[in-house]
Design an enzyme around this catalytic site. Sequence first.
Site, PDB file in Angstrom:
ATOM      1  N   CYS A   2       0.819  -1.211   0.000  1.00 26.16           N
ATOM      2  CA  CYS A   2       0.000   0.000   0.000  1.00 26.16           C
ATOM      3  C   CYS A   2       0.856   1.266   0.000  1.00 26.16           C
ATOM      4  O   CYS A   2       1.989   1.255   0.463  1.00 26.16           O
ATOM      5  CB  CYS A   2      -0.881   0.019   1.233  1.00 26.16           C
ATOM      6  SG  CYS A   2      -1.856  -1.457   1.436  1.00 26.16           S
ATOM      7  N   ARG A  27       5.235   0.156  -5.909  1.00 23.93           N
ATOM      8  CA  ARG A  27       5.155  -0.658  -4.699  1.00 23.93           C
ATOM      9  C   ARG A  27       4.215  -1.843  -4.875  1.00 23.93           C
ATOM     10  O   ARG A  27       4.202  -2.749  -4.071  1.00 23.93           O
ATOM     11  CB  ARG A  27       4.660   0.204  -3.526  1.00 23.93           C
ATOM     12  CG  ARG A  27       5.622   1.308  -3.147  1.00 23.93           C
ATOM     13  CD  ARG A  27       4.960   2.309  -2.237  1.00 23.93           C
ATOM     14  NE  ARG A  27       4.666   1.750  -0.935  1.00 23.93           N
ATOM     15  CZ  ARG A  27       5.352   2.027   0.164  1.00 23.93           C
ATOM     16  NH1 ARG A  27       6.367   2.844   0.115  1.00 23.93           N
ATOM     17  NH2 ARG A  27       5.019   1.512   1.313  1.00 23.93           N
ATOM     18  N   TRP A  77      -2.976  -2.743  -1.513  1.00 29.03           N
ATOM     19  CA  TRP A  77      -2.582  -4.117  -1.861  1.00 29.03           C
ATOM     20  C   TRP A  77      -3.308  -4.994  -0.865  1.00 29.03           C
ATOM     21  O   TRP A  77      -3.030  -4.955   0.333  1.00 29.03           O
ATOM     22  CB  TRP A  77      -1.070  -4.246  -1.725  1.00 29.03           C
ATOM     23  CG  TRP A  77      -0.507  -5.520  -2.241  1.00 29.03           C
ATOM     24  CD1 TRP A  77      -0.388  -5.906  -3.554  1.00 29.03           C
ATOM     25  CD2 TRP A  77       0.058  -6.589  -1.467  1.00 29.03           C
ATOM     26  NE1 TRP A  77       0.223  -7.136  -3.626  1.00 29.03           N
ATOM     27  CE2 TRP A  77       0.505  -7.576  -2.373  1.00 29.03           C
ATOM     28  CE3 TRP A  77       0.248  -6.803  -0.108  1.00 29.03           C
ATOM     29  CZ2 TRP A  77       1.105  -8.761  -1.957  1.00 29.03           C
ATOM     30  CZ3 TRP A  77       0.849  -7.984   0.314  1.00 29.03           C
ATOM     31  CH2 TRP A  77       1.270  -8.938  -0.614  1.00 29.03           C
ATOM     32  N   ASN A 103      -1.868   1.978   5.862  1.00 25.73           N
ATOM     33  CA  ASN A 103      -0.925   0.925   5.464  1.00 25.73           C
ATOM     34  C   ASN A 103      -0.684   0.076   6.701  1.00 25.73           C
ATOM     35  O   ASN A 103      -0.486   0.617   7.793  1.00 25.73           O
ATOM     36  CB  ASN A 103       0.417   1.509   5.020  1.00 25.73           C
ATOM     37  CG  ASN A 103       0.335   2.151   3.651  1.00 25.73           C
ATOM     38  OD1 ASN A 103      -0.723   2.198   3.043  1.00 25.73           O
ATOM     39  ND2 ASN A 103       1.462   2.651   3.190  1.00 25.73           N
ATOM     40  N   GLY A 104      -0.655  -1.256   6.523  1.00 23.96           N
ATOM     41  CA  GLY A 104      -0.395  -2.138   7.661  1.00 23.96           C
ATOM     42  C   GLY A 104      -1.605  -3.017   7.934  1.00 23.96           C
ATOM     43  O   GLY A 104      -2.476  -3.175   7.075  1.00 23.96           O
ATOM     44  N   GLU A 483      19.435 -16.793  -6.841  1.00 25.18           N
ATOM     45  CA  GLU A 483      19.018 -15.448  -7.232  1.00 25.18           C
ATOM     46  C   GLU A 483      18.596 -15.426  -8.714  1.00 25.18           C
ATOM     47  O   GLU A 483      17.599 -14.809  -9.065  1.00 25.18           O
ATOM     48  CB  GLU A 483      20.162 -14.452  -6.967  1.00 25.18           C
ATOM     49  CG  GLU A 483      19.895 -13.031  -7.395  1.00 25.18           C
ATOM     50  CD  GLU A 483      18.688 -12.380  -6.725  1.00 25.18           C
ATOM     51  OE1 GLU A 483      18.122 -12.961  -5.780  1.00 25.18           O
ATOM     52  OE2 GLU A 483      18.295 -11.292  -7.183  1.00 25.18           O
ATOM     53  N   LYS A 487      14.895 -14.318  -9.896  1.00 26.94           N
ATOM     54  CA  LYS A 487      14.744 -13.186 -10.823  1.00 26.94           C
ATOM     55  C   LYS A 487      13.868 -13.601 -12.000  1.00 26.94           C
ATOM     56  O   LYS A 487      12.946 -12.914 -12.390  1.00 26.94           O
ATOM     57  CB  LYS A 487      16.136 -12.773 -11.296  1.00 26.94           C
ATOM     58  CG  LYS A 487      16.338 -11.342 -11.595  1.00 26.94           C
ATOM     59  CD  LYS A 487      16.685 -10.478 -10.415  1.00 26.94           C
ATOM     60  CE  LYS A 487      15.668 -10.499  -9.321  1.00 26.94           C
ATOM     61  NZ  LYS A 487      16.053  -9.911  -8.098  1.00 26.94           N
ATOM     62  N   GLU A 490      10.085 -14.460 -10.910  1.00 27.14           N
ATOM     63  CA  GLU A 490       9.221 -13.372 -10.420  1.00 27.14           C
ATOM     64  C   GLU A 490       8.757 -12.459 -11.543  1.00 27.14           C
ATOM     65  O   GLU A 490       7.666 -11.925 -11.486  1.00 27.14           O
ATOM     66  CB  GLU A 490       9.851 -12.597  -9.265  1.00 27.14           C
ATOM     67  CG  GLU A 490      10.965 -11.655  -9.605  1.00 27.14           C
ATOM     68  CD  GLU A 490      11.498 -10.889  -8.385  1.00 27.14           C
ATOM     69  OE1 GLU A 490      10.704 -10.458  -7.545  1.00 27.14           O
ATOM     70  OE2 GLU A 490      12.724 -10.722  -8.294  1.00 27.14           O
ATOM     71  N   HIS A 506      20.175 -36.867  -6.474  1.00 25.70           N
ATOM     72  CA  HIS A 506      19.358 -37.292  -5.328  1.00 25.70           C
ATOM     73  C   HIS A 506      17.874 -37.034  -5.582  1.00 25.70           C
ATOM     74  O   HIS A 506      17.086 -37.021  -4.640  1.00 25.70           O
ATOM     75  CB  HIS A 506      19.833 -36.590  -4.053  1.00 25.70           C
ATOM     76  CG  HIS A 506      21.256 -36.917  -3.714  1.00 25.70           C
ATOM     77  ND1 HIS A 506      21.641 -38.149  -3.249  1.00 25.70           N
ATOM     78  CD2 HIS A 506      22.391 -36.187  -3.841  1.00 25.70           C
ATOM     79  CE1 HIS A 506      22.958 -38.166  -3.070  1.00 25.70           C
ATOM     80  NE2 HIS A 506      23.436 -36.977  -3.427  1.00 25.70           N
ATOM     81  N   LYS A 606       6.866  -4.276  -3.841  1.00 22.85           N
ATOM     82  CA  LYS A 606       8.270  -3.899  -3.654  1.00 22.85           C
ATOM     83  C   LYS A 606       8.668  -4.006  -2.188  1.00 22.85           C
ATOM     84  O   LYS A 606       9.748  -4.453  -1.858  1.00 22.85           O
ATOM     85  CB  LYS A 606       8.477  -2.463  -4.156  1.00 22.85           C
ATOM     86  CG  LYS A 606       9.913  -1.963  -4.038  1.00 22.85           C
ATOM     87  CD  LYS A 606      10.843  -2.737  -4.941  1.00 22.85           C
ATOM     88  CE  LYS A 606      12.286  -2.307  -4.845  1.00 22.85           C
ATOM     89  NZ  LYS A 606      13.193  -3.296  -5.460  1.00 22.85           N
TER      90      LYS A 606
HETATM   91  O1  M6R Z   1      13.477  -4.767   0.916  1.00 24.08           O
HETATM   92  P1  M6R Z   1      14.010  -6.121   1.227  1.00 24.08           P
HETATM   93  O2  M6R Z   1      15.417  -6.322   0.737  1.00 24.08           O
HETATM   94  O3  M6R Z   1      13.892  -6.474   2.675  1.00 24.08           O
HETATM   95  O4  M6R Z   1      13.081  -7.115   0.415  1.00 24.08           O
HETATM   96  C1  M6R Z   1      13.226  -8.507   0.517  1.00 24.08           C
HETATM   97  C2  M6R Z   1      12.489  -9.218  -0.598  1.00 24.08           C
HETATM   98  O5  M6R Z   1      11.120  -8.936  -0.549  1.00 24.08           O
HETATM   99  C3  M6R Z   1      13.024  -8.842  -1.983  1.00 24.08           C
HETATM  100  O6  M6R Z   1      14.390  -9.067  -2.100  1.00 24.08           O
HETATM  101  C4  M6R Z   1      12.283  -9.630  -3.082  1.00 24.08           C
HETATM  102  O7  M6R Z   1      12.608 -10.988  -2.997  1.00 24.08           O
HETATM  103  C5  M6R Z   1      12.596  -9.063  -4.461  1.00 24.08           C
HETATM  104  N1  M6R Z   1      11.386  -8.845  -5.188  1.00 24.08           N
HETATM  105  C6  M6R Z   1      13.408  -9.946  -5.324  1.00 24.08           C
HETATM  106  O8  M6R Z   1      13.677  -9.334  -6.545  1.00 24.08           O
END
Ligand code: M6R
Length: 611
Positions: A2, A27, A77, A103-104, A483, A487, A490, A506, A606
């Site tokens: 949010c 966000r 959100w 927010n929250g 990673e 990437k 997502e 395994h 985000k």
């Molecule tokens: O802001 P942060 O680094 O704490 O966020 C952690 C994850 O939410 C963040 O790295 C997320 O996995 C990304 N979307 C990956 O690209």
Amino acid sequence: MCGIVGYIGKEQAAPILLEGLSRLEYRGYDSAGVAVFDAGTGSLAVRKAKGRLQVLSDQLHGGADLDSTVGVGHTRWATHGAPSDVNSHPQVSRSGRIAVVHNGIIENYAELKAFLTAQGVPFTSETDTEVVAQLIEYFYQGDLLAAVGRVLHRIQGAYALGILCADCPGQIVAVRKDSPLILGYGEGCNFIASDVTAILRHTRRVGYMEDGELAVLTREGIRCYNHLMQPIEKETVTVDWEIDAAEKGGYEHFMFKEIMEQPDALRRCLSPRIREGEIVFEDFSLDEEYIRSMRRIYIVACGSSYHVGMVGKYHLERLTRIPVEVALGSEFRYMAPIVDEHTLVIVISQSGETLDTMAALREARRLGGHILSIVNVVGSSIARESDQVLYTWAGPEIAVATTKAYTTQLALLSLLALWLARQLGTVPEEDCRAMLAAFQELPGKMEEVLSRRDDIQYFASQYFNHDSIFFIGRNLDYALGLEGSLKLKEISYIHSEAYASGELKHGTISLIEDGTLVVALSTYEVLFAKAMSNVVEVKARGASVLALATAPHREEMARTADSVMTIPEIHALLLPVLGVVPLQLFAYYVALMRGCDIDKPRNLAKSVTVE
Ligand code: M6R
């Protein structure tokens, strides 16, 4: 996640709110809304719409439909209640005279809703936020601040709130607990926002609200109060981020812009910290006695930041010989972590607001650990609650998929590992100097990788229509694979898994069949021969192999793999920082070719400020 923006001044509020909300779109959200005080009718005008902000903006003709100079806006959100017009914020009280953006999460909303329902208060939405609006009205007896104060004693959970009341047209009330909220100080106007990006166009002077604080905004100024309702002075800071830095700067997507910004981000992060052969952490220090008393290091983070921690574990253990545990923020509290005053807890977060990471930080502190955070967003909650902070200085990261924050976190954690090793004397000085030299070469070598992005685009065009992709690697390359795989999945929505190559036999290898794409990571020189044998193994089962190797191994790898991406040679300490770039580009181009919404992937946010 949010977003909140609020404005009180002399100009038309609605266009300012819509523009501010557009800066928060990155966000992630599923609906948007605004509430303004309509002087003509003496009431609040509330407009909300499910879907993109553009839908709301079109309905309001860019804001021209609402004649007012005070208002609050929100991008939602969904957490409590599905995305819908009615569940969008602002939420209003039964009379419509109080409007709230939030927010929250209000954790005890069900109990409060039951209480209010028993008093005859009707509810229209499924949200936890409506409880706040209804409760304020329930307590309101002509003094908005007093009513809000009473509500704060009743609600539990995390909240940043922006509150409008039709009886107080010259005020916005703001409250913060465990969810970020900033105050913006303008000339004859003032702002609230959940993120500085929303108001940068209007002011650079901001104040960060602390947990439990309230603020009353008028056109003339902002009065702040602590949780006891005592007036307090709020320190303000000037934000020096350029507006351009928070916008796309000519690129089609924020993600691509941020990938290309990485060499500069690394320079900003590293140059001030490496001077004449020394590592200088002006923003931080640990005394020698403490370092020598350290028995264990925990690294706590989520998502990509957690993957940084995986690499960090290998480096820290190799260089300092101190045992390192890497824990997911969401798991840490439930695993009975062994933390005491001899434990250094490294918390990694781009946003500095990830709730699971924050909760882990608080638990680690309760257990007596020393908290050092690596954070990008200055003044964020995690930064403020840590004993010490190392900022990555990567600049604002807008795309949901992290890139420059990841590489700067990784470089900074590696530098920290080297610094600790030097303090402990666990690495020969000559090796330390070689590693330091590598840090200085890093931005230039990354530019080299980026300059060959067309090769990666070509490989993406070969493989973008696969449904399932495996990333394999050992040790540093395994952490890199985690990673690379995240990437890709997502932003392209392709199913993808990362495995330690040794684990293939395994179980996983049963999934390899004709045409399965395997991205084989083999940058780590020491394990190259083993990586090659895994490539042979999957090739023998029909896989197509896209490999990543350092330039000197290109030819050898090309004899077996179908395609080879390369990075220049660099000290092993920094291989993952360079190695991730082709994987970021691969994910980006694949998502582009599949027509995905790259900067705002579905279901993601985000900044994840809910558990
Ligand atoms: O802001 P942060 O680094 O704490 O966020 C952690 C994850 O939410 C963040 O790295 C997320 O996995 C990304 N979307 C990956 O690209």
